[in-house]
Design a protein around this motif. Structure first.
Motif, PDB file in Angstrom:
ATOM      1  N   ILE A 546      51.052 -44.527 106.979  1.00 19.20           N
ATOM      2  CA  ILE A 546      49.874 -44.950 107.297  1.00 19.20           C
ATOM      3  C   ILE A 546      49.162 -45.785 106.257  1.00 19.20           C
ATOM      4  O   ILE A 546      49.006 -45.249 104.928  1.00 19.20           O
ATOM      5  N   LEU A 547      48.555 -46.859 106.487  1.00 14.57           N
ATOM      6  CA  LEU A 547      48.182 -47.914 105.599  1.00 14.57           C
ATOM      7  C   LEU A 547      46.596 -47.585 105.416  1.00 14.57           C
ATOM      8  O   LEU A 547      45.973 -47.439 106.444  1.00 14.57           O
ATOM      9  N   ASN A 576      46.700 -50.547 114.688  1.00 15.68           N
ATOM     10  CA  ASN A 576      45.353 -50.213 114.360  1.00 15.68           C
ATOM     11  C   ASN A 576      45.126 -48.909 114.670  1.00 15.68           C
ATOM     12  O   ASN A 576      44.856 -48.658 115.973  1.00 15.68           O
ATOM     13  N   LEU A 577      44.411 -47.898 113.756  1.00 15.29           N
ATOM     14  CA  LEU A 577      44.090 -46.692 114.052  1.00 15.29           C
ATOM     15  C   LEU A 577      42.739 -46.507 114.020  1.00 15.29           C
ATOM     16  O   LEU A 577      41.867 -45.754 114.532  1.00 15.29           O
ATOM     17  N   GLY A 579      38.776 -49.051 112.757  1.00 19.27           N
ATOM     18  CA  GLY A 579      38.378 -50.109 112.037  1.00 19.27           C
ATOM     19  C   GLY A 579      38.820 -51.210 113.077  1.00 19.27           C
ATOM     20  O   GLY A 579      39.674 -51.278 114.038  1.00 19.27           O
ATOM     21  N   SER A 580      38.352 -52.514 112.985  1.00 14.97           N
ATOM     22  CA  SER A 580      38.449 -53.619 113.620  1.00 14.97           C
ATOM     23  C   SER A 580      39.349 -54.678 112.813  1.00 14.97           C
ATOM     24  O   SER A 580      39.368 -55.899 113.340  1.00 14.97           O
ATOM     25  N   SER A 581      39.884 -54.569 111.668  1.00 16.97           N
ATOM     26  CA  SER A 581      40.562 -55.494 111.023  1.00 16.97           C
ATOM     27  C   SER A 581      41.988 -55.847 111.541  1.00 16.97           C
ATOM     28  O   SER A 581      42.415 -55.134 112.338  1.00 16.97           O
ATOM     29  N   GLU A 582      42.415 -56.756 110.834  1.00 18.71           N
ATOM     30  CA  GLU A 582      43.761 -57.159 111.469  1.00 18.71           C
ATOM     31  C   GLU A 582      44.979 -57.429 110.385  1.00 18.71           C
ATOM     32  O   GLU A 582      44.594 -57.426 109.073  1.00 18.71           O
ATOM     33  N   ALA A 583      46.132 -56.824 110.648  1.00 19.61           N
ATOM     34  CA  ALA A 583      47.108 -56.720 109.633  1.00 19.61           C
ATOM     35  C   ALA A 583      48.188 -57.555 110.021  1.00 19.61           C
ATOM     36  O   ALA A 583      48.633 -57.505 111.415  1.00 19.61           O
ATOM     37  N   THR A 584      48.920 -58.498 109.377  1.00 20.50           N
ATOM     38  CA  THR A 584      49.956 -59.222 110.049  1.00 20.50           C
ATOM     39  C   THR A 584      51.269 -59.037 108.825  1.00 20.50           C
ATOM     40  O   THR A 584      51.010 -59.225 107.396  1.00 20.50           O
ATOM     41  N   LEU A 585      52.468 -58.534 109.408  1.00 23.89           N
ATOM     42  CA  LEU A 585      53.727 -58.329 108.735  1.00 23.89           C
ATOM     43  C   LEU A 585      54.665 -59.757 108.768  1.00 23.89           C
ATOM     44  O   LEU A 585      54.810 -60.194 109.753  1.00 23.89           O
ATOM     45  N   THR A 586      55.296 -60.060 107.759  1.00 17.46           N
ATOM     46  CA  THR A 586      56.439 -60.868 107.570  1.00 17.46           C
ATOM     47  C   THR A 586      57.466 -60.007 107.123  1.00 17.46           C
ATOM     48  O   THR A 586      57.265 -58.717 106.694  1.00 17.46           O
ATOM     49  N   THR A 587      58.541 -60.611 106.560  1.00 16.26           N
ATOM     50  CA  THR A 587      59.670 -59.831 106.024  1.00 16.26           C
ATOM     51  C   THR A 587      59.205 -59.237 104.730  1.00 16.26           C
ATOM     52  O   THR A 587      59.925 -58.141 104.346  1.00 16.26           O
ATOM     53  N   ASN A 588      58.540 -59.942 103.919  1.00 14.95           N
ATOM     54  CA  ASN A 588      58.388 -59.238 102.585  1.00 14.95           C
ATOM     55  C   ASN A 588      56.937 -59.434 102.345  1.00 14.95           C
ATOM     56  O   ASN A 588      56.542 -59.180 101.249  1.00 14.95           O
ATOM     57  N   THR A 589      55.955 -59.637 103.346  1.00 14.94           N
ATOM     58  CA  THR A 589      54.748 -59.568 102.898  1.00 14.94           C
ATOM     59  C   THR A 589      53.666 -58.929 104.029  1.00 14.94           C
ATOM     60  O   THR A 589      53.961 -58.906 105.243  1.00 14.94           O
ATOM     61  N   PRO A 596      33.656 -57.936 106.070  1.00 13.71           N
ATOM     62  CA  PRO A 596      32.657 -57.601 105.052  1.00 13.71           C
ATOM     63  C   PRO A 596      32.658 -56.085 105.068  1.00 13.71           C
ATOM     64  O   PRO A 596      32.448 -55.549 106.344  1.00 13.71           O
ATOM     65  N   GLN A 597      32.670 -55.188 104.102  1.00 11.66           N
ATOM     66  CA  GLN A 597      32.170 -53.889 104.018  1.00 11.66           C
ATOM     67  C   GLN A 597      32.926 -53.259 105.011  1.00 11.66           C
ATOM     68  O   GLN A 597      32.312 -52.571 105.943  1.00 11.66           O
ATOM     69  N   THR A 598      34.166 -53.424 105.147  1.00 14.63           N
ATOM     70  CA  THR A 598      35.061 -52.785 106.308  1.00 14.63           C
ATOM     71  C   THR A 598      35.992 -51.597 105.693  1.00 14.63           C
ATOM     72  O   THR A 598      36.702 -52.010 104.672  1.00 14.63           O
ATOM     73  N   ALA A 599      36.335 -50.693 106.261  1.00 12.90           N
ATOM     74  CA  ALA A 599      37.492 -49.649 106.112  1.00 12.90           C
ATOM     75  C   ALA A 599      38.448 -49.997 107.510  1.00 12.90           C
ATOM     76  O   ALA A 599      38.099 -50.047 108.669  1.00 12.90           O
ATOM     77  N   ALA A 600      39.677 -49.981 107.085  1.00 14.45           N
ATOM     78  CA  ALA A 600      40.750 -49.986 108.115  1.00 14.45           C
ATOM     79  C   ALA A 600      41.982 -48.986 107.849  1.00 14.45           C
ATOM     80  O   ALA A 600      42.297 -48.673 106.740  1.00 14.45           O
TER      81      ALA A 600
END
Length: 605
Positions: A546-547, A576-577, A579-589, A596-600
């Motif tokens: 859980i990130l 996403n559990l 907040g409305s932010s986005e996360a993108t995964l690659t092999t190593n990043t 602004p002023q956001t929790a995710a």
């Protein structure tokens, strides 16, 4: 006639000098328990001889105060079975007796559960939460309500009547401030005891305390009792008439003031000169300091905690002013409690922001030659860091630095983090601080390691400055009002927003065990952004990840994290559990696009 008068005078005089028993502490005890020390308060006990009606029980030692007002009876054992005995007292001037009961012990299966990082603790200042029984408010209730430091009428039935509210929020453990009798016009808070074996009339009765504990346990919730072995109130009878001159450090006229700098206690090179006012001074120069080095005082205080635990089936203790009592007492205190109640847990108040000091008092490790036995201290270092980060614009690295020192604690997972309590100004003290900032702080509080503690009212964005402004009445708990924050329909939009936010976060915590007991790995910290992951491996869910990401800046943030050799290595998807932010995964990043002023919060697969 004269002879009759003389005889009458002699009879009255003899009666006046006859021994009397007014009170026995503890009021009762239990079969098979450790041998009790009974403190008898009365009159004319000088030269008294004590016997017990049960020939199998023996008195090992009797200590009588010089003025004959107190007698300590150190029994050799408790009986093997429940029974009521007679305590007989004889002096040259007469005799008296008193019945004393040894009850059967409570079934361990219905109480004494302890608390852990799986729980969420909620602090209630009894007098300021809800008035469930107006008959115990007193004759001057209206005048008292108008006083910031008056008795406002909150009581134990008021808490019991609002357990639905707590459970809906997601609370599992309730910590109540002391219930002791406090006979003082401004001791509504409970920390100035005048009788450590009585429930204050303003709060209700012992039966009300038991009802609260039973109601909590029926909901699989827990009760934590606030205990104060460090001091008593200025109106306690012992201040002017102590069972022994050694029961207090100093006297009302001659004493030192408690020193709040705990660093000398942790310094192996510090002289006693620099330490003694911590453990021997009178707190705030008004609360008489008990001398736990006296074996009778130590026994009295340990028995007192056992008595409350057994009476109400308590699950844990919150221990007030923990560093102000010397370590030898805590070692024996916890050894006794943990032997009787293996699951019961204790959390101690160590009001200091330095982890090197706070960790010194944690149990599970020997420091200064002794292990305190304390299950955990409150996490004051993270409290100060969270406030600095969100209220003073300190760097997120300040919180990271606190977490880095978790290795000082034998059990950092037991720590109790919080963002406010009854001794601090409200998180929303500054009118310019918005509930949105509170949401960011709640996100970290409910997802970081340890067991979060919520101060009653923070969940509805209550405001307030320093004491007593931080102890305003809970809206809806004190008679008819348009703003009843206990019910959804009556909350203001601001109250509902904060309540719903915390409720959602606690529901996420409850449904994702990694947020309760998982390892914590810090992935990134800078001025405005903090990113960490909680991981847990179980047979049914072998790789929970859980990130959590928080951006406190007024600008958006794109943060790239290298995930090689981290807990996120191999992750391919971020769901996403919160907040409305986005996360993108690659092999190593991992790339996080944070508004602004956001929790995710993300679940990584």
């Amino acid at each position: 006639m004269r002879c009759l008068l003389v005889a009458l005078v002699l009879t009255v005089s003899a009666f006046a000098q006859s021994p009397r028993i007014e009170k026995i502490d503890p009021p009762n005890w239990w079969a098979t328990m450790p041998a009790p020390m009974l403190l008898i308060k009365g009159e004319n006990l000088t030269a008294a001889q004590f016997t017990l009606s049960d020939a199998a029980l023996h008195i090992n030692k009797v200590v009588i105060s010089a003025n004959g007002h107190y007698a300590q009876l150190w029994l050799s054992a408790s009986p093997a079975h429940s029974q009521t005995i007679q305590i007989n007292v004889r002096t040259p001037n007469g005799r008296t007796s008193s019945r004393y009961s040894f009850s059967p012990r409570r079934n361990p299966s219905d109480s004494f559960a302890g608390f852990s990082s799986k729980d969420v603790m909620y602090l209630i200042m009894i007098d300021r939460f809800a008035d469930g029984d107006p008959t115990n408010d007193g004759p001057d209730h209206a005048a008292e309500l108008a006083k910031p430091r008056g008795w406002h009428g909150g009581d134990l039935p008021g808490i019991t009547q609002h357990l639905d509210y707590l459970q809906q929020l997601g609370i599992t453990t309730v910590w109540i401030t002391p219930v002791y009798q406090n006979q003082d016009s401004q001791s509504y808070h409970g920390y100035g005891a005048t009788d450590m074996y009585a429930v204050d009339d303003h709060f209700g009765t012992l039966a009300d305390l038991k009802d609260l504990a039973s109601a909590l346990h029926a909901r699989h919730m827990k009760l934590v009792f606030d205990t104060v072995p460090n001091h008593i109130g200025p109106n306690h009878p012992w201040v002017r008439d102590s069972p022994d001159p050694t029961w207090l450090h100093g006297t009302l006229e001659h004493h030192t003031i408690a020193q709040g700098d705990f660093a000398p206690l942790t310094d192996p090179h510090a002289p006693w000169r620099d330490q003694h006012n911590v453990t021997e001074g009178w707190f705030a120069n008004t609360l008489p300091d008990l001398n736990q080095e006296d074996p009778a005082v130590a026994r009295y205080l340990t028995q007192n905690s056992i008595w409350w635990i057994e009476q109400a089936g308590l699950d844990g203790l919150r221990i007030d002013t923990f560093p102000y009592v010397a370590r030898p007492f805590w070692q024996s205190f916890h050894a006794q409690l943990h032997s009787l109640y293996p699951q019961l847990t204790t959390v101690g108040e160590v009001f200091n922001g330095d982890p090197t000091i706070t960790s010194f008092f944690a149990g599970g490790v020997t420091r200064a030659g002794l292990d305190t036995g304390l299950d955990t201290p409150f996490d004051f270092p993270s409290y100060f860091a969270l406030r600095d980060v969100f209220l003073k614009d300190a760097s997120m690295t300040k919180l990271a630095d606190v977490l880095r020192l978790d290795n000082l604690y034998p059990h950092p997972e037991r720590l109790v983090p919080f963002i406010g309590n009854h001794d601090t100004a409200r998180f929303l003290k500054d009118p310019a601080t918005t509930p949105h900032t509170l949401e960011l702080a709640f996100t970290i509080l409910t997802t970081m390691r340890g067991m979060p503690e919520i101060y009653s009212g923070d969940e509805i964005a209550m405001r307030g400055g320093e004491d007593p402004d931080n102890r305003r009445d809970f809206p809806g708990g004190f008679g008819p009002t348009q703003n009843d924050a206990f019910t959804t329909s009556s909350r203001t939009p601001e109250q509902q927003q904060s309540f719903a936010t915390l409720q959602t976060l606690l529901a996420l915590r409850r449904s994702h065990p990694a947020l309760q007991t998982g390892d914590e790995q810090l992935l990134h910290a800078d001025q405005n952004v903090l990113i960490y992951v909680r991981t847990l491996h179980t047979p049914t869910q072998p790789n929970q990840r859980i990130l959590v990401a928080v951006n406190k800046a007024a600008q958006p943030s794109d943060t790239i994290v290298n995930i090689d050799d981290t807990a996120l290595e191999g992750a391919q998807q971020a769901n996403n559990l919160y907040g409305s932010s986005e996360a993108t995964l690659t092999t190593n990043t991992l790339t996080l696009h944070l508004a602004p002023q956001t929790a995710a919060i993300f679940d990584l697969k």
